[in-house]
Structures are given as C-alpha cells and as structure tokens.
Design a protein around this motif. Sequence first.
Motif, PDB file in Angstrom:
ATOM      1  N   TRP A   1     -40.774   3.217  43.944  1.00  7.71           N
ATOM      2  CA  TRP A   1     -41.877   3.764  43.645  1.00  7.71           C
ATOM      3  C   TRP A   1     -42.410   3.661  42.668  1.00  7.71           C
ATOM      4  CZ3 TRP A   1     -39.200   4.536  47.547  1.00  7.71           C
ATOM      5  CH2 TRP A   1     -39.570   4.287  48.875  1.00  7.71           C
ATOM      6  N   PRO A   2     -43.224   3.738  41.993  1.00  8.70           N
ATOM      7  CA  PRO A   2     -44.601   2.399  42.123  1.00  8.70           C
ATOM      8  C   PRO A   2     -44.145   1.013  41.992  1.00  8.70           C
ATOM      9  CG  PRO A   2     -45.166   3.059  40.223  1.00  8.70           C
ATOM     10  CD  PRO A   2     -43.296   4.061  40.242  1.00  8.70           C
ATOM     11  N   LYS A   3     -42.960   0.467  42.844  1.00  9.51           N
ATOM     12  CA  LYS A   3     -42.546  -1.232  42.241  1.00  9.51           C
ATOM     13  C   LYS A   3     -42.594  -2.004  40.952  1.00  9.51           C
ATOM     14  CE  LYS A   3     -44.761  -0.682  46.964  1.00  9.51           C
ATOM     15  NZ  LYS A   3     -45.539  -1.001  47.856  1.00  9.51           N
ATOM     16  N   ASN A   4     -41.761  -0.557  40.498  1.00  9.62           N
ATOM     17  CA  ASN A   4     -42.262  -0.941  38.716  1.00  9.62           C
ATOM     18  C   ASN A   4     -40.868  -1.890  38.877  1.00  9.62           C
ATOM     19  OD1 ASN A   4     -41.266   1.220  36.097  1.00  9.62           O
ATOM     20  ND2 ASN A   4     -42.696   0.503  36.509  1.00  9.62           N
ATOM     21  N   VAL A   5     -40.481  -2.304  39.097  1.00 12.08           N
ATOM     22  CA  VAL A   5     -39.649  -4.303  38.852  1.00 12.08           C
ATOM     23  C   VAL A   5     -40.990  -5.069  38.790  1.00 12.08           C
ATOM     24  CG1 VAL A   5     -38.091  -6.236  39.401  1.00 12.08           C
ATOM     25  CG2 VAL A   5     -37.822  -4.007  40.249  1.00 12.08           C
ATOM     26  N   LEU A   6     -41.699  -4.559  39.188  1.00 13.60           N
ATOM     27  CA  LEU A   6     -43.118  -5.620  38.693  1.00 13.60           C
ATOM     28  C   LEU A   6     -43.987  -6.232  37.976  1.00 13.60           C
ATOM     29  CD1 LEU A   6     -43.386  -6.485  43.152  1.00 13.60           C
ATOM     30  CD2 LEU A   6     -42.237  -7.823  42.034  1.00 13.60           C
ATOM     31  N   HIS A   7     -44.148  -4.235  37.456  1.00 12.89           N
ATOM     32  CA  HIS A   7     -44.543  -4.210  36.883  1.00 12.89           C
ATOM     33  C   HIS A   7     -44.568  -4.687  35.277  1.00 12.89           C
ATOM     34  CE1 HIS A   7     -46.779  -0.344  39.000  1.00 12.89           C
ATOM     35  NE2 HIS A   7     -46.942  -1.231  39.305  1.00 12.89           N
ATOM     36  N   TRP A   8     -42.728  -4.698  35.460  1.00 13.77           N
ATOM     37  CA  TRP A   8     -42.282  -4.592  34.267  1.00 13.77           C
ATOM     38  C   TRP A   8     -41.998  -6.031  34.474  1.00 13.77           C
ATOM     39  CZ3 TRP A   8     -41.261  -2.359  29.226  1.00 13.77           C
ATOM     40  CH2 TRP A   8     -41.350  -1.075  29.978  1.00 13.77           C
ATOM     41  N   GLN A   9     -42.309  -7.002  35.037  1.00 14.27           N
ATOM     42  CA  GLN A   9     -42.012  -8.654  35.213  1.00 14.27           C
ATOM     43  C   GLN A   9     -43.794  -9.049  34.941  1.00 14.27           C
ATOM     44  OE1 GLN A   9     -40.455 -11.197  35.697  1.00 14.27           O
ATOM     45  NE2 GLN A   9     -38.378  -9.497  35.880  1.00 14.27           N
ATOM     46  N   GLY A  10     -44.970  -8.282  35.265  1.00 14.99           N
ATOM     47  CA  GLY A  10     -46.591  -8.116  34.626  1.00 14.99           C
ATOM     48  C   GLY A  10     -46.554  -8.394  36.111  1.00 14.99           C
ATOM     49  N   ILE A  11     -47.470  -7.204  35.583  1.00 16.24           N
ATOM     50  CA  ILE A  11     -48.488  -6.969  37.552  1.00 16.24           C
ATOM     51  C   ILE A  11     -49.515  -7.908  37.472  1.00 16.24           C
ATOM     52  CG2 ILE A  11     -50.438  -5.737  38.588  1.00 16.24           C
ATOM     53  CD1 ILE A  11     -49.390  -2.797  36.716  1.00 16.24           C
TER      54      ILE A  11
END
Lengths: 232, 329
Positions: free
Chosen positions: B208-218
Amino acid sequence: VATALAIVALLQQEPSGWDAEGAVKWLCSARGIEGHWFWRWKFKTSDTQVSFDPDKFGWGWVPGTASWVIPTSFALIALQVARQIGLSAPGAKDRIRLGADMLLDRACPHGGWNAGNSRVFGVPLSPHADATAIALLALRRLTHQSEQIDRALDRLLERNPAGAGPLSLAWTIIALHAYRDHRAVTGEMESRFQELERILQSPSRISDNTTLAVAALACDAIYTKNFFEVKQ
Amino acid sequence: MNRRRFAAGAATLASGAALVATLVPAHWSVRDQRPKRSRVSVVSADMYSSKLDGLVFDALSLFSLDLKGKTVLLKPNLVEYIPQVEVNTNPQLVGAAAEAFLRLGARKVLVGEGPGHQRDTYLVLAESGLDEQLRLRRIEFVDLNRDDVVSVKARSSYTSLDTLCLPRTVLRADLVVSMPKVKTHHWTGVTLSMKNMFGVIPGSVYGWPKNVLHWQGIERSILDICSTARPHFVIADGIIAMEGNGPLHGSARGLHKIVLADDPVAADFTCARLMGLAPERIYHLEQAARFLGNGCRESIDLIAESLTADAPFRVLPNFRHIVAARGNH
C-alpha cells in the motif's frame, strides 16, 4: 514485511531450528529506496511535492520501493524482538534509530500516521487507525518524544469504536494494550474490546483472513500475550 | 570464429537489441484492441437520489449488452473517506448500476475494490456509505487487495513488469465495469476509468499504496494494467466531480453528468472533454488511443446527449498544458 512478521512470530514461538540470524541480517540490510544517495538527492532537489526528510529512511513494502509507515514499523518491532533475545546484526542499533527517526519525521501534523507521508502538495494528511497503532507499537521503547506519542494516542482514542472497521479496531486494541500504563489509555481499552467481541460473534462482519488473524491477535493480547509488544 | 569473437558478437547483439527495445514505442509491440467504433452516452443528473435507478437503467438499455447468465464486476473508485468531500464514486450510483445490470439479465453482480492507501477496506466501505447501499440491495463486495491472485503475462510493455498479479474475481468476471469518480489528479492529470483500474492491483502483493507501480511510472502502469485487464464497460460518476488538487484534496465541481461507454478510452476522452481538458495532451490517454480504444471524435458514436463543456476544470500548475483552448472542448 513478510520477513519482519516471520521474525516476530517465529522468535516468540520457535526461536531455534531456522536461520534467525540470517533473517535479521537481511532485514537490517534492507532499506527503502531513499537509502540510495541518488534518490535522496532527487527528493531534496527536484521531487519535493511530498514533504519528508529523505535522510531518514525505513523499509518499503517491496524491495526497490520507498519507505512506508507500516513496513518500517513491523521491521522495527522485529529487530527489537530479536535484540531482546540477544540476536542482532552489524549496524542494527543505527538501523533501528534511523527507522524510528523516519517514523517521527512522517507523523501527521495533527498526530498519528497516514500511509507514509505527512503532507502532499502542501496538504496535511489525516491519520489512519491501523498505521497509527502499528507505528505506536514500534515506537513503544524507542522514543522519549512523548508529545508525538500522546497526540497519536489521542487520535486513536477519539475514534468511535462502533464506527471503526474490524481491522482498525483490532490493531487499536493491540496498540492500546501495549500502552495500558499510559494515562490516556486507562479505562479506554475495555469498550473497544467489547466492540471487537461483538463483531466476532457475527462472523459475517469479518470477510477476510487478515482481519480474522489480527482480531485473534487482539484477543491474545488481552487474554494471553501481546506478540507486538516490545518489552523493556 | 573463436570464442572471444563469438562472446563479443553476442554482447554487441544483446546491447543492440536492448537499445532497440528502449527506442521502439511501447504501443508498437501491442495487439491493437481498438474496436471499429465506440459508443458513449452522456446523461444529465442533477444530484444523487433514488431517481438514478431509472436513469442508469434507461441509459444502459441503449447499449443492448448481452448480459444473460453473466457475472458483472463493478469497480467503483473507493479511495478514502474524507467527511464533506466527494472523493469516492457515490454509493447511490453504484447501487443503481448493480440494479440495472440485474434487471437487464446479469446472473450476478459483484462490487470489488482494493483501496490504494487505506488498508482497512471495510472501514472505507462503511464510512463511505457503500456498505449500507450494498446490504440494502444484497450485493456482494470483494476486497480486491486480499483476493486470490493469478499471475498474468502483461499485454503491453510500458513498464518492465512482465507479469501482473491480478485478483481472481477480476479475471473470472464476464464483464468488468470501471466506475470512476471524475476527478483531476496531481500525478496523472486526470483520474477516470483507466486510472481507476489501479484499484484492481492487490495490495497484498504490491503493498500500500501499490508502490511498485509508482516506481514503474503511474501512467505507464495504467497502460499495462488496462491492456492486460481491459475494462469492458464504463459508468463514470461526474455528477459531483473534483477539480484542483485531486484525487483527495481538490474542490467539488458540479458537472452533473454520468458517462456510460463500451470503451474505456472513449469514455476517458469524453470525460476529459467535458472537463474542458485536452485528452490528447494527457500521456496515458494519448497512448491508450493508439492501441486500447478510440479517442478521436470520428470513431465515437454519442448515443445520447451531445458534448458540451463549461469552464475548464482547475488543475495544478504542473498540468496547465492539459487545459483545452476555449472552443476546443
């Protein structure tokens, strides 16, 4: 998070027969992405919409991501539980200090903790009950900044137990139990525990295993042992 | 050829391939999922009330969807409860949509969501009023953050994630309906039906908050999620929308519209136009229109009201460029 929770569970139930030292060493070496100088520099110079001190970093949910309140709190609890039974790793003391500093830095302006930050685009965030409870558990023996602890407890206690979700309620009980000697908590735990017992009597109110497990741990905290309480 | 020359040749070839892979636009390698034509319906609604039941039923009927025996998953935008702020898809609209799908022949309607920040899904469910609405209508809720997951190969490569872990409930549903709240967003410009699909990504895997995807670029993650789990239908809540510092701390903006569409890209382009924004200047919309759905007006059939827009929605300074010039809505 999985490693931290496994350490907390196994060290208290089955301290030998597995590579506890390796797990603690790994946890000590893991860090949020702000642990790398490049990201610290970026957060200080260009990526400044989220207000925090990048020099204070903890642990992320998943390797390669930023530090967040709940994974940092679980890691701190695990390292303290390990230290209590004489298990440590190089740099553990500093790592615990840094993680605690990160939590204190990211506390919401009005007390308690949101998922990971205190302000985004200049707007102060509101605390979440579960993040606040878990951060309080992690900081039980780590800080003398009683003002931040008092405010966080106030935020937890001002929530109406009847309106709380079962997961938040269970974490609140576990945290309040660890702070049972605190003046604000006296007499406040009972009503919350009664509400949780009421919820447990109608199983349809709990729809997932995580909530059920945390509710069971809350009952354990009251009747037998608080697995997340860090002792002196 | 000796071993050293072979190794050098292989290394050159690998570097060349890697370089080409980074230079080739991501949408080139993706199967074109665009329908020939897309249908969008814009319906006026002044407020949230029980009248929405009839309104949504009538609007949905126009699409003549084949729903017999099908399982429909409604995916509202349920982020966090902030008193007095319209952050989430309104429960009354979700209830009306569930009722309409059942009346039109669906075997089962489920509502599922995996909030990004708030781990206590059932707390948000209760505080937002959605819990009460679903109990009233006997609709089942699934916490997508903690559902069983299946690893699925990503159908596009905007991020470096080869696979996505997706909830079984999403993959099993015959019809996934994205039900966003029409809002501006401080990281992506807007949050509409495609951004809303972030909520199907399970927190139990990605945090939470799905941070993997944030680092991949939202924005890149939105494209990979939607190409892999493309929503089949959209019902967007623009009755009370949000402008400014969305998705949580913006101001309420009465748009008084519900947007229904059989194509998420067409839905989002239409919503953006209603917001007075230029969808082709919003990265994930512009890219999605290349392979995922239709963005240009010529490929979109408006089957109800025509498109009119008021003054553009307020956006944060970093998104000034997405505001459409007057007269170009």
